[in-house]
Write a protein that holds these residues in place. Sequence first.
Motif, PDB file in Angstrom:
ATOM      1  N   LEU A  90      -4.718  -3.476  -1.303  1.00 35.77           N
ATOM      2  CA  LEU A  90      -3.742  -2.853  -2.201  1.00 35.77           C
ATOM      3  C   LEU A  90      -2.969  -3.905  -2.981  1.00 35.77           C
ATOM      4  CD1 LEU A  90      -2.212  -0.358  -3.240  1.00 35.77           C
ATOM      5  CD2 LEU A  90      -0.728  -0.534  -1.215  1.00 35.77           C
ATOM      6  N   ASN A  91      -2.731  -5.053  -2.357  1.00 35.92           N
ATOM      7  CA  ASN A  91      -1.978  -6.128  -2.998  1.00 35.92           C
ATOM      8  C   ASN A  91      -2.699  -6.693  -4.223  1.00 35.92           C
ATOM      9  OD1 ASN A  91       0.443  -7.731  -2.863  1.00 35.92           O
ATOM     10  ND2 ASN A  91      -0.807  -9.469  -2.210  1.00 35.92           N
ATOM     11  N   ASN A  92      -3.990  -6.401  -4.354  1.00 33.03           N
ATOM     12  CA  ASN A  92      -4.728  -6.808  -5.554  1.00 33.03           C
ATOM     13  C   ASN A  92      -4.407  -5.925  -6.753  1.00 33.03           C
ATOM     14  OD1 ASN A  92      -6.145  -8.893  -4.231  1.00 33.03           O
ATOM     15  ND2 ASN A  92      -7.688  -7.453  -3.477  1.00 33.03           N
ATOM     16  N   HIS A  93      -3.756  -4.784  -6.499  1.00 36.55           N
ATOM     17  CA  HIS A  93      -3.499  -3.812  -7.564  1.00 36.55           C
ATOM     18  C   HIS A  93      -2.014  -3.621  -7.854  1.00 36.55           C
ATOM     19  CE1 HIS A  93      -7.745  -2.661  -7.384  1.00 36.55           C
ATOM     20  NE2 HIS A  93      -7.608  -2.718  -6.072  1.00 36.55           N
ATOM     21  N   THR A  94      -1.170  -3.889  -6.870  1.00 39.52           N
ATOM     22  CA  THR A  94       0.269  -3.768  -7.058  1.00 39.52           C
ATOM     23  C   THR A  94       0.952  -4.782  -6.160  1.00 39.52           C
ATOM     24  OG1 THR A  94       2.140  -2.235  -7.073  1.00 39.52           O
ATOM     25  CG2 THR A  94       0.596  -2.028  -5.239  1.00 39.52           C
ATOM     26  N   ARG A  95       2.235  -4.957  -6.341  1.00 41.73           N
ATOM     27  CA  ARG A  95       2.950  -5.899  -5.485  1.00 41.73           C
ATOM     28  C   ARG A  95       3.286  -5.223  -4.162  1.00 41.73           C
ATOM     29  NH1 ARG A  95       7.864 -10.065  -6.854  1.00 41.73           N
ATOM     30  NH2 ARG A  95       7.587 -11.259  -4.940  1.00 41.73           N
ATOM     31  N   VAL A  96       2.873  -5.849  -3.064  1.00 41.53           N
ATOM     32  CA  VAL A  96       3.125  -5.313  -1.730  1.00 41.53           C
ATOM     33  C   VAL A  96       4.136  -6.202  -1.017  1.00 41.53           C
ATOM     34  CG1 VAL A  96       2.130  -4.783   0.525  1.00 41.53           C
ATOM     35  CG2 VAL A  96       0.835  -4.273  -1.559  1.00 41.53           C
ATOM     36  N   ILE A  97       5.192  -5.574  -0.525  1.00 41.06           N
ATOM     37  CA  ILE A  97       6.211  -6.256   0.276  1.00 41.06           C
ATOM     38  C   ILE A  97       6.433  -5.407   1.526  1.00 41.06           C
ATOM     39  CG2 ILE A  97       8.603  -7.044   0.373  1.00 41.06           C
ATOM     40  CD1 ILE A  97       8.574  -7.290  -2.637  1.00 41.06           C
ATOM     41  N   LYS A  98       6.256  -5.983   2.682  1.00 39.31           N
ATOM     42  CA  LYS A  98       6.024  -7.351   3.042  1.00 39.31           C
ATOM     43  C   LYS A  98       4.622  -7.799   2.611  1.00 39.31           C
ATOM     44  CE  LYS A  98       7.211  -8.298   7.283  1.00 39.31           C
ATOM     45  NZ  LYS A  98       8.357  -9.195   7.630  1.00 39.31           N
ATOM     46  N   ASN A  99       4.565  -9.023   2.049  1.00 34.77           N
ATOM     47  CA  ASN A  99       3.293  -9.552   1.599  1.00 34.77           C
ATOM     48  C   ASN A  99       2.339  -9.689   2.784  1.00 34.77           C
ATOM     49  OD1 ASN A  99       1.414 -11.994   1.193  1.00 34.77           O
ATOM     50  ND2 ASN A  99       2.065 -11.487  -0.884  1.00 34.77           N
ATOM     51  N   PRO A 100       1.152  -9.065   2.714  1.00 39.70           N
ATOM     52  CA  PRO A 100       0.256  -9.076   3.878  1.00 39.70           C
ATOM     53  C   PRO A 100      -0.273 -10.459   4.239  1.00 39.70           C
ATOM     54  CG  PRO A 100      -0.787  -8.028   1.982  1.00 39.70           C
ATOM     55  CD  PRO A 100       0.643  -8.213   1.624  1.00 39.70           C
ATOM     56  N   VAL A 101      -0.394 -11.354   3.261  1.00 41.91           N
ATOM     57  CA  VAL A 101      -0.859 -12.712   3.560  1.00 41.91           C
ATOM     58  C   VAL A 101       0.213 -13.462   4.346  1.00 41.91           C
ATOM     59  CG1 VAL A 101      -1.586 -14.919   2.583  1.00 41.91           C
ATOM     60  CG2 VAL A 101      -2.363 -12.776   1.542  1.00 41.91           C
ATOM     61  N   SER A 102       1.460 -13.387   3.875  1.00 36.12           N
ATOM     62  CA  SER A 102       2.561 -14.027   4.591  1.00 36.12           C
ATOM     63  C   SER A 102       2.757 -13.398   5.962  1.00 36.12           C
ATOM     64  CB  SER A 102       3.857 -13.905   3.777  1.00 36.12           C
ATOM     65  OG  SER A 102       3.726 -14.526   2.525  1.00 36.12           O
ATOM     66  N   PHE A 103       2.576 -12.081   6.031  1.00 35.46           N
ATOM     67  CA  PHE A 103       2.707 -11.382   7.311  1.00 35.46           C
ATOM     68  C   PHE A 103       1.702 -11.931   8.322  1.00 35.46           C
ATOM     69  CE2 PHE A 103       1.439  -8.173  10.335  1.00 35.46           C
ATOM     70  CZ  PHE A 103       2.641  -7.643  10.773  1.00 35.46           C
ATOM     71  N   ALA A 104       0.449 -12.082   7.897  1.00 34.38           N
ATOM     72  CA  ALA A 104      -0.595 -12.555   8.808  1.00 34.38           C
ATOM     73  C   ALA A 104      -0.315 -13.979   9.279  1.00 34.38           C
ATOM     74  CB  ALA A 104      -1.955 -12.473   8.120  1.00 34.38           C
ATOM     75  N   THR A 105       0.185 -14.826   8.385  1.00 28.75           N
ATOM     76  CA  THR A 105       0.524 -16.200   8.768  1.00 28.75           C
ATOM     77  C   THR A 105       1.666 -16.214   9.770  1.00 28.75           C
ATOM     78  OG1 THR A 105      -0.189 -17.081   6.629  1.00 28.75           O
ATOM     79  CG2 THR A 105       1.320 -18.440   7.922  1.00 28.75           C
TER      80      THR A 105
END
Length: 306
Positions: A90-105
């Motif tokens: 979904l983050n490829n189409h809109t801004r997602v917060i919490k950012n899933p990449v940062s969340f995974a890290t």
Amino acid sequence: MKKNKVAIHIPAIDNKSETKKGFLRASEVLSLEKLLRESPAIDFMGNIDFHKVRVENNKFVSEGVDLAETDLFFWFAPNMQKSIPLLSALNNHTRVIKNPVSFATTADKFLAHSLLKSKGLPVAEFALISCDDIDMMKSLLAEWKTLILKPRLGSFGRGIIKIDKLETLRDIAGMLRMEHQQKNIFIEKFYENDPEEWTSTTLINGKIIYGYRKKLEKFADWKVYDPKAIGGGSFWVDPQPVKALAEKAAATLDTSIVGFDFIKTQEGYKIVDENNFPGFYPECFEKAEKEESRLIADLIISSLSV
């Protein structure tokens, strides 16, 4: 003025329940929804259940709303670990917060510690070693004397073991490899410290909101242990001694809502844990003279202009 389409996913708990980590009280969720509806910058699409999302040809539809057509989707729910790949899409189409990449890290203790250390932040000394590397186990025990074995994706003190004997470390590593097909183990140096000097922190939008500390009844010997993962049992403490470190750590992880656990050692404060879902405790927000709903609304609105 163009309005930005915003949707959220925030499960609420009953006001009579003890606040759990990562959930807002029902009254705060309602207050947040009201603030978003009243914002001149936002066309509020609703509090959407992300677990009901159906994806077809890049349309992420739940409850009649295509989340891919929004300008921002905000989520705050601890039971979303298995939804991270979908949130990343979904983050490829809109801004997602919490950012899933940062969340995974942030969720991975090895990745989070590694990134923070690379920026000069005082994390506990750590190692990631093969379950078969007996020589490295000997070397670390000789250097650190006592170490802590942690699950990389663990929380609430579960699965954390203090070890000072090679035989114990070797046998646990062997069991993890045989029973769980685990190739590596994550280890930290154990530091002597006083639980009454621990400081945990809650940060929103890069700023520290308050510090808190677990009551001693939440401790099992040297660690916090919460097998039911219910949180609570905390009280406000002054975050000033760790404020600069916590805010630099939040900026390094590039995450909008986060917490850090600090212990005080002879070498100074050390970060021993990073939390995607820090304590959201009503009494601590009150002591800090802050409102959860207003802080999150401000986070969402400020993110629209970035």
